[in-house]
Scaffold this motif. Structure first.
Motif, PDB file in Angstrom:
ATOM      1  N   ALA A  74       0.845  -1.194   0.000  1.00 32.79           N
ATOM      2  CA  ALA A  74       0.000   0.000   0.000  1.00 32.79           C
ATOM      3  C   ALA A  74       0.882   1.247   0.000  1.00 32.79           C
ATOM      4  O   ALA A  74       2.101   1.148   0.047  1.00 32.79           O
ATOM      5  N   GLY A  76       1.615   5.639   1.062  1.00 34.26           N
ATOM      6  CA  GLY A  76       1.764   6.485   2.241  1.00 34.26           C
ATOM      7  C   GLY A  76       3.204   6.862   2.529  1.00 34.26           C
ATOM      8  O   GLY A  76       4.134   6.249   1.993  1.00 34.26           O
ATOM      9  N   SER A  77       3.375   7.873   3.392  1.00 33.49           N
ATOM     10  CA  SER A  77       4.720   8.382   3.671  1.00 33.49           C
ATOM     11  C   SER A  77       5.537   7.410   4.525  1.00 33.49           C
ATOM     12  O   SER A  77       6.763   7.382   4.425  1.00 33.49           O
ATOM     13  N   THR A  78       4.882   6.619   5.365  1.00 35.44           N
ATOM     14  CA  THR A  78       5.619   5.653   6.180  1.00 35.44           C
ATOM     15  C   THR A  78       6.119   4.517   5.283  1.00 35.44           C
ATOM     16  O   THR A  78       7.290   4.120   5.350  1.00 35.44           O
ATOM     17  N   LEU A 102      -5.265   6.299  -5.351  1.00 34.50           N
ATOM     18  CA  LEU A 102      -6.132   6.690  -4.242  1.00 34.50           C
ATOM     19  C   LEU A 102      -6.111   8.197  -4.060  1.00 34.50           C
ATOM     20  O   LEU A 102      -6.554   8.719  -3.051  1.00 34.50           O
ATOM     21  N   TYR A 108       3.958   9.068  -2.664  1.00 31.32           N
ATOM     22  CA  TYR A 108       3.255   8.252  -1.668  1.00 31.32           C
ATOM     23  C   TYR A 108       2.371   7.195  -2.309  1.00 31.32           C
ATOM     24  O   TYR A 108       1.646   6.489  -1.620  1.00 31.32           O
ATOM     25  N   GLY A 164       0.267   1.056   5.656  1.00 30.67           N
ATOM     26  CA  GLY A 164       0.192   2.028   6.740  1.00 30.67           C
ATOM     27  C   GLY A 164      -1.253   2.192   7.179  1.00 30.67           C
ATOM     28  O   GLY A 164      -2.173   1.609   6.593  1.00 30.67           O
ATOM     29  N   ILE A 165      -1.435   2.973   8.225  1.00 30.89           N
ATOM     30  CA  ILE A 165      -2.775   3.287   8.723  1.00 30.89           C
ATOM     31  C   ILE A 165      -2.802   4.808   8.891  1.00 30.89           C
ATOM     32  O   ILE A 165      -1.835   5.384   9.393  1.00 30.89           O
ATOM     33  N   ARG A 175      -5.992  13.740   0.296  1.00 27.18           N
ATOM     34  CA  ARG A 175      -6.442  13.291  -1.035  1.00 27.18           C
ATOM     35  C   ARG A 175      -7.411  14.264  -1.688  1.00 27.18           C
ATOM     36  O   ARG A 175      -7.951  13.963  -2.757  1.00 27.18           O
ATOM     37  N   THR A 194      -7.198   2.853   5.773  1.00 30.58           N
ATOM     38  CA  THR A 194      -6.082   2.049   5.280  1.00 30.58           C
ATOM     39  C   THR A 194      -6.336   1.633   3.845  1.00 30.58           C
ATOM     40  O   THR A 194      -7.450   1.252   3.500  1.00 30.58           O
ATOM     41  N   PHE A 195      -5.325   1.773   3.007  1.00 32.15           N
ATOM     42  CA  PHE A 195      -5.376   1.586   1.539  1.00 32.15           C
ATOM     43  C   PHE A 195      -6.741   1.860   0.894  1.00 32.15           C
ATOM     44  O   PHE A 195      -7.231   1.074   0.088  1.00 32.15           O
TER      45      PHE A 195
HETATM   46  C1  BG6 Z   1      -2.047   5.755   2.179  1.00 30.46           C
HETATM   47  C2  BG6 Z   1      -2.268   4.303   2.266  1.00 30.46           C
HETATM   48  O1  BG6 Z   1      -1.383   6.046   1.005  1.00 30.46           O
HETATM   49  O2  BG6 Z   1      -1.301   6.189   3.302  1.00 30.46           O
HETATM   50  C3  BG6 Z   1      -2.941   3.961   3.529  1.00 30.46           C
HETATM   51  O3  BG6 Z   1      -3.028   3.841   1.183  1.00 30.46           O
HETATM   52  C4  BG6 Z   1      -2.386   4.625   4.753  1.00 30.46           C
HETATM   53  O4  BG6 Z   1      -2.884   2.572   3.681  1.00 30.46           O
HETATM   54  C5  BG6 Z   1      -1.930   6.032   4.546  1.00 30.46           C
HETATM   55  O5  BG6 Z   1      -3.387   4.672   5.727  1.00 30.46           O
HETATM   56  C6  BG6 Z   1      -1.020   6.463   5.674  1.00 30.46           C
HETATM   57  O6  BG6 Z   1      -0.084   7.372   5.261  1.00 30.46           O
HETATM   58  P1  BG6 Z   1       1.123   7.876   6.099  1.00 30.46           P
HETATM   59  O7  BG6 Z   1       1.701   8.946   5.219  1.00 30.46           O
HETATM   60  O8  BG6 Z   1       0.546   8.454   7.341  1.00 30.46           O
HETATM   61  O9  BG6 Z   1       2.034   6.750   6.334  1.00 30.46           O
END
Ligand code: BG6
Length: 263
Positions: A74, A76-78, A102, A108, A164-165, A175, A194-195
């Motif tokens: 998925a 996200g920044s993490t 998304l 990301y 990530g969440i 978004r 999440t995703f």
């Molecule tokens: C999104 C993912 O891109 O980033 C999600 O699809 C996730 O799964 C979200 O909840 C979390 O992003 P970050 O930047 O807080 O790690």
């Protein structure tokens, strides 16, 4: 998965890791998950904490992989930090985007992230050409495209998902969702995401981004789900996520979230 405690003799921030001590053990007593790792601190306050979360994810994933494994990924920044810590260890790994677009910025998006993971692990990746929030009719015809079909099938048979969440409203803002979606999320009291799936405090689905790929119902068929999140603002999101998380989940969180889960 082997837990570890890293002591501070090398660099001070490495004292961050806390995995088999009290906090993680208490969590494991309360949440019947496959494994739980806790990093000291708050990922939103300290960038090293977020990096440690990503490093743990990379290490635990590497432990679990074997040659030829397919991994759904998925965005996200993490998640975008994980490739920094991934090393080549197994042959023929394949990283696939868990779902289509998304509405995230390119860095990301899982399409970008799978490419970086594959490069780091000297494996392969696939790109999913599917925009976000398209009409049902376009979605259906896209699913018939062989390239898209392949990704759907790979996601179905992947052994692992890494994701990530996020906080629901923060993700909606990021978004730039439309007014109507914002209304659905607010009225449905969405707290986590999440995703592309937004859920309330009971872990019930409030809204999902219309796109192709992995569904929540696919999660319990995976060998393991690696879920990573850190930061004060995500604590309600993670608590809610655990209401829907299957038992094959390996949770990697920071201390602020861990303490909230035990409060
Ligand atoms: C999104 C993912 O891109 O980033 C999600 O699809 C996730 O799964 C979200 O909840 C979390 O992003 P970050 O930047 O807080 O790690």
């Amino acid at each position: 998965a082997g837990g570890r405690e890293v002591l501070g003799e090398v660099q001070p921030f490495l004292t961050l890791i806390e995995s088999r001590d009290d906090l993680a053990l208490q969590l494991k007593n309360n949440y019947p998950l496959k494994d739980i790792f806790v990093v000291r601190g708050d990922a939103e306050e300290n960038a090293f904490v977020k990096e440690e979360l990503a490093r743990l994810m990379a290490e635990e994933l590497t432990e679990a992989l074997s040659p030829g494994t397919v991994v759904s990924v998925a965005g996200g920044s993490t998640m975008a930090l994980v490739s920094k810590f991934l090393r080549p260890k197994h042959d023929n790994l394949l990283f696939v985007p868990a779902r289509g677009g998304l509405g995230e910025e390119p860095a990301y998006q899982s399409n970008d992230i799978v490419a970086n993971l594959a490069e780091a692990a000297e494996g392969q990746h696939r790109i999913l050409y599917a925009p976000d929030s398209i009409s049902e009719a376009s979605l259906e015809s896209l699913k018939a495209e062989p390239m898209v079909r392949e990704i759907i099938d790979l996601n179905r048979r992947s052994a692992f998902l890494i994701h990530g969440i996020g906080d629901a409203l923060e993700m909606a803002r990021r978004r730039k969702v439309d007014e109507e979606t914002l209304r659905i999320l607010t009225e449905g009291e969405a707290v986590g995401e999440t995703f592309g799936f937004y859920f309330n405090a009971d872990g019930e689905l409030v809204h999902k981004v219309k796109t192709i790929g992995l569904q929540l119902g696919d999660l319990d068929k995976k060998e393991s789900i690696f879920a990573v999140a850190g930061g004060e603002s995500k604590k309600e999101a993670v608590k809610a996520y655990l209401k829907l998380a299957p038992e094959n989940t390996i949770l990697i969180i920071d201390e602020v979230i861990a303490r909230h889960l035990l409060a």
